[in-house]
Design a protein around this motif. Structure first.
Motif, PDB file in Angstrom:
ATOM      1  N   LYS A 227       0.852  -1.188   0.000  1.00 52.76           N
ATOM      2  CA  LYS A 227       0.000   0.000   0.000  1.00 52.76           C
ATOM      3  C   LYS A 227       0.889   1.240   0.000  1.00 52.76           C
ATOM      4  CE  LYS A 227      -3.736   2.068   2.737  1.00 52.76           C
ATOM      5  NZ  LYS A 227      -4.632   1.845   3.875  1.00 52.76           N
ATOM      6  N   PRO A 228       0.684   2.148  -0.971  1.00 53.98           N
ATOM      7  CA  PRO A 228       1.519   3.354  -1.018  1.00 53.98           C
ATOM      8  C   PRO A 228       1.174   4.303   0.129  1.00 53.98           C
ATOM      9  CG  PRO A 228      -0.172   3.442  -2.719  1.00 53.98           C
ATOM     10  CD  PRO A 228      -0.279   2.108  -2.060  1.00 53.98           C
ATOM     11  N   SER A 229       2.048   5.280   0.356  1.00 49.56           N
ATOM     12  CA  SER A 229       1.764   6.267   1.399  1.00 49.56           C
ATOM     13  C   SER A 229       0.531   7.080   1.008  1.00 49.56           C
ATOM     14  CB  SER A 229       2.974   7.192   1.599  1.00 49.56           C
ATOM     15  OG  SER A 229       3.285   7.844   0.389  1.00 49.56           O
ATOM     16  N   ARG A 230      -0.022   7.748   1.979  1.00 48.75           N
ATOM     17  CA  ARG A 230      -1.262   8.498   1.766  1.00 48.75           C
ATOM     18  C   ARG A 230      -1.104   9.498   0.622  1.00 48.75           C
ATOM     19  NH1 ARG A 230      -3.638  12.173   6.439  1.00 48.75           N
ATOM     20  NH2 ARG A 230      -1.861  13.410   5.811  1.00 48.75           N
ATOM     21  N   LEU A 231      -2.135   9.592  -0.174  1.00 46.55           N
ATOM     22  CA  LEU A 231      -2.171  10.492  -1.316  1.00 46.55           C
ATOM     23  C   LEU A 231      -3.043  11.682  -0.966  1.00 46.55           C
ATOM     24  CD1 LEU A 231      -1.636  10.981  -4.397  1.00 46.55           C
ATOM     25  CD2 LEU A 231      -3.732   9.679  -4.811  1.00 46.55           C
ATOM     26  N   THR A 232      -2.534  12.892  -1.165  1.00 44.91           N
ATOM     27  CA  THR A 232      -3.317  14.105  -0.961  1.00 44.91           C
ATOM     28  C   THR A 232      -3.738  14.624  -2.324  1.00 44.91           C
ATOM     29  OG1 THR A 232      -2.152  14.675   1.070  1.00 44.91           O
ATOM     30  CG2 THR A 232      -3.306  16.465  -0.054  1.00 44.91           C
ATOM     31  N   VAL A 233      -5.047  14.843  -2.483  1.00 44.37           N
ATOM     32  CA  VAL A 233      -5.585  15.308  -3.758  1.00 44.37           C
ATOM     33  C   VAL A 233      -6.247  16.661  -3.546  1.00 44.37           C
ATOM     34  CG1 VAL A 233      -7.174  14.837  -5.668  1.00 44.37           C
ATOM     35  CG2 VAL A 233      -5.984  12.947  -4.532  1.00 44.37           C
ATOM     36  N   ASP A 234      -5.731  17.678  -4.259  1.00 44.47           N
ATOM     37  CA  ASP A 234      -6.315  19.012  -4.222  1.00 44.47           C
ATOM     38  C   ASP A 234      -7.402  19.061  -5.294  1.00 44.47           C
ATOM     39  OD1 ASP A 234      -6.955  21.709  -4.509  1.00 44.47           O
ATOM     40  OD2 ASP A 234      -4.915  22.352  -4.018  1.00 44.47           O
ATOM     41  N   CYS A 235      -8.640  19.129  -4.875  1.00 45.68           N
ATOM     42  CA  CYS A 235      -9.762  19.098  -5.819  1.00 45.68           C
ATOM     43  C   CYS A 235     -10.186  20.490  -6.280  1.00 45.68           C
ATOM     44  CB  CYS A 235     -10.935  18.356  -5.198  1.00 45.68           C
ATOM     45  SG  CYS A 235     -10.599  16.584  -5.063  1.00 45.68           S
ATOM     46  N   ALA A 236      -9.450  21.517  -5.893  1.00 38.22           N
ATOM     47  CA  ALA A 236      -9.674  22.883  -6.372  1.00 38.22           C
ATOM     48  C   ALA A 236     -11.107  23.364  -6.169  1.00 38.22           C
ATOM     49  CB  ALA A 236      -9.263  23.014  -7.842  1.00 38.22           C
ATOM     50  N   ASN A 237     -11.777  22.800  -5.174  1.00 37.72           N
ATOM     51  CA  ASN A 237     -13.162  23.169  -4.866  1.00 37.72           C
ATOM     52  C   ASN A 237     -14.095  22.963  -6.054  1.00 37.72           C
ATOM     53  OD1 ASN A 237     -12.542  24.035  -2.148  1.00 37.72           O
ATOM     54  ND2 ASN A 237     -11.523  25.766  -3.103  1.00 37.72           N
ATOM     55  N   GLY A 238     -13.818  21.948  -6.842  1.00 38.28           N
ATOM     56  CA  GLY A 238     -14.625  21.656  -8.024  1.00 38.28           C
ATOM     57  C   GLY A 238     -15.361  20.338  -7.913  1.00 38.28           C
ATOM     58  N   VAL A 239     -15.993  19.960  -8.997  1.00 35.65           N
ATOM     59  CA  VAL A 239     -16.853  18.773  -9.035  1.00 35.65           C
ATOM     60  C   VAL A 239     -16.078  17.483  -8.730  1.00 35.65           C
ATOM     61  CG1 VAL A 239     -16.610  18.392 -11.518  1.00 35.65           C
ATOM     62  CG2 VAL A 239     -18.658  17.611 -10.351  1.00 35.65           C
ATOM     63  N   GLY A 240     -14.778  17.500  -8.923  1.00 35.83           N
ATOM     64  CA  GLY A 240     -13.975  16.308  -8.656  1.00 35.83           C
ATOM     65  C   GLY A 240     -13.969  15.892  -7.196  1.00 35.83           C
ATOM     66  N   ALA A 241     -14.198  16.825  -6.285  1.00 34.16           N
ATOM     67  CA  ALA A 241     -14.159  16.502  -4.850  1.00 34.16           C
ATOM     68  C   ALA A 241     -15.217  15.479  -4.456  1.00 34.16           C
ATOM     69  CB  ALA A 241     -14.280  17.778  -4.024  1.00 34.16           C
ATOM     70  N   PRO A 242     -16.498  15.739  -4.705  1.00 34.21           N
ATOM     71  CA  PRO A 242     -17.479  14.726  -4.317  1.00 34.21           C
ATOM     72  C   PRO A 242     -17.394  13.461  -5.162  1.00 34.21           C
ATOM     73  CG  PRO A 242     -18.568  16.528  -5.461  1.00 34.21           C
ATOM     74  CD  PRO A 242     -17.146  16.941  -5.221  1.00 34.21           C
ATOM     75  N   LYS A 243     -16.942  13.593  -6.404  1.00 35.51           N
ATOM     76  CA  LYS A 243     -16.825  12.414  -7.264  1.00 35.51           C
ATOM     77  C   LYS A 243     -15.693  11.518  -6.781  1.00 35.51           C
ATOM     78  CE  LYS A 243     -20.160  13.836  -9.848  1.00 35.51           C
ATOM     79  NZ  LYS A 243     -21.467  13.218  -9.777  1.00 35.51           N
ATOM     80  N   LEU A 244     -14.592  12.105  -6.341  1.00 32.29           N
ATOM     81  CA  LEU A 244     -13.491  11.307  -5.791  1.00 32.29           C
ATOM     82  C   LEU A 244     -13.926  10.637  -4.491  1.00 32.29           C
ATOM     83  CD1 LEU A 244     -10.617  10.243  -5.717  1.00 32.29           C
ATOM     84  CD2 LEU A 244      -9.900  12.450  -4.750  1.00 32.29           C
ATOM     85  N   ALA A 245     -14.656  11.358  -3.664  1.00 37.42           N
ATOM     86  CA  ALA A 245     -15.148  10.765  -2.411  1.00 37.42           C
ATOM     87  C   ALA A 245     -16.031   9.552  -2.709  1.00 37.42           C
ATOM     88  CB  ALA A 245     -15.919  11.811  -1.603  1.00 37.42           C
ATOM     89  N   GLU A 246     -16.853   9.634  -3.741  1.00 33.44           N
ATOM     90  CA  GLU A 246     -17.689   8.496  -4.141  1.00 33.44           C
ATOM     91  C   GLU A 246     -16.831   7.330  -4.622  1.00 33.44           C
ATOM     92  OE1 GLU A 246     -21.057   7.427  -4.437  1.00 33.44           O
ATOM     93  OE2 GLU A 246     -21.232   8.970  -2.907  1.00 33.44           O
ATOM     94  N   LEU A 247     -15.839   7.623  -5.457  1.00 36.55           N
ATOM     95  CA  LEU A 247     -14.958   6.585  -5.979  1.00 36.55           C
ATOM     96  C   LEU A 247     -14.244   5.856  -4.850  1.00 36.55           C
ATOM     97  CD1 LEU A 247     -13.452   5.053  -8.224  1.00 36.55           C
ATOM     98  CD2 LEU A 247     -11.835   6.976  -8.296  1.00 36.55           C
ATOM     99  N   LEU A 248     -13.844   6.590  -3.820  1.00 34.35           N
ATOM    100  CA  LEU A 248     -13.121   5.977  -2.704  1.00 34.35           C
ATOM    101  C   LEU A 248     -13.946   4.910  -2.006  1.00 34.35           C
ATOM    102  CD1 LEU A 248     -11.314   9.096  -1.206  1.00 34.35           C
ATOM    103  CD2 LEU A 248     -10.342   7.269  -2.625  1.00 34.35           C
ATOM    104  N   LYS A 249     -15.263   5.031  -2.027  1.00 30.83           N
ATOM    105  CA  LYS A 249     -16.127   4.001  -1.445  1.00 30.83           C
ATOM    106  C   LYS A 249     -15.977   2.689  -2.204  1.00 30.83           C
ATOM    107  CE  LYS A 249     -19.569   7.397  -0.040  1.00 30.83           C
ATOM    108  NZ  LYS A 249     -20.941   7.896  -0.301  1.00 30.83           N
TER     109      LYS A 249
END
Length: 115
Positions: free
Chosen positions: A64-86
């Motif tokens: 398992k790689p180290s924790r990944l930090t993703v800057d979603c720039a306050n855009g639509v990618g933030a909730p979509k990434l949260a969904e993908l993580l599930k």
């Protein structure tokens, strides 16, 4: 947009808010339906399942790689990434999402991380 569609008597489908990769996935799925090689299920859930399945298969037997930090720039990618993580689960990847305020349009791309 509706006027243009009406002028050509074209039909439209509202797929709601999506990221660009999700739109590309939907188009490919729709364009390959009914062929010998359908790409997948043309839904957001189909996208998450396909992406998570491929990633989890790729990570099988790997550390398992180290924790990944993703800057979603306050855009639509933030909730979509949260969904993908599930769909990904915590077994292969830990993600920290930053700049995920999509409720204030003035914050879009505001103070995004540069590195």
């Amino acid at each position: 947009m509706t006027d243009g569609l009406n002028a050509f008597e074209a039909e439209s489908t509202d797929y709601e808010l999506k990221t660009t990769p999700q739109l590309h996935y939907l188009v490919r799925c729709l364009n390959t339906q009914g062929t010998n090689s359908p790409y997948g299920i043309p839904t957001q859930e189909g996208y998450y399942q396909k992406l998570a399945g491929a990633f989890n298969q790729l990570m099988q037997g790997k550390k398992k790689p180290s924790r990944l930090t993703v800057d979603c720039a306050n855009g639509v990618g933030a909730p979509k990434l949260a969904e993908l993580l599930k769909y990904l689960g915590d077994d292969h990847l830990e993600v920290r999402i930053v700049n995920n305020d999509i409720n204030n349009p003035k914050k879009l791309n505001y103070q995004v991380l540069s590195s």
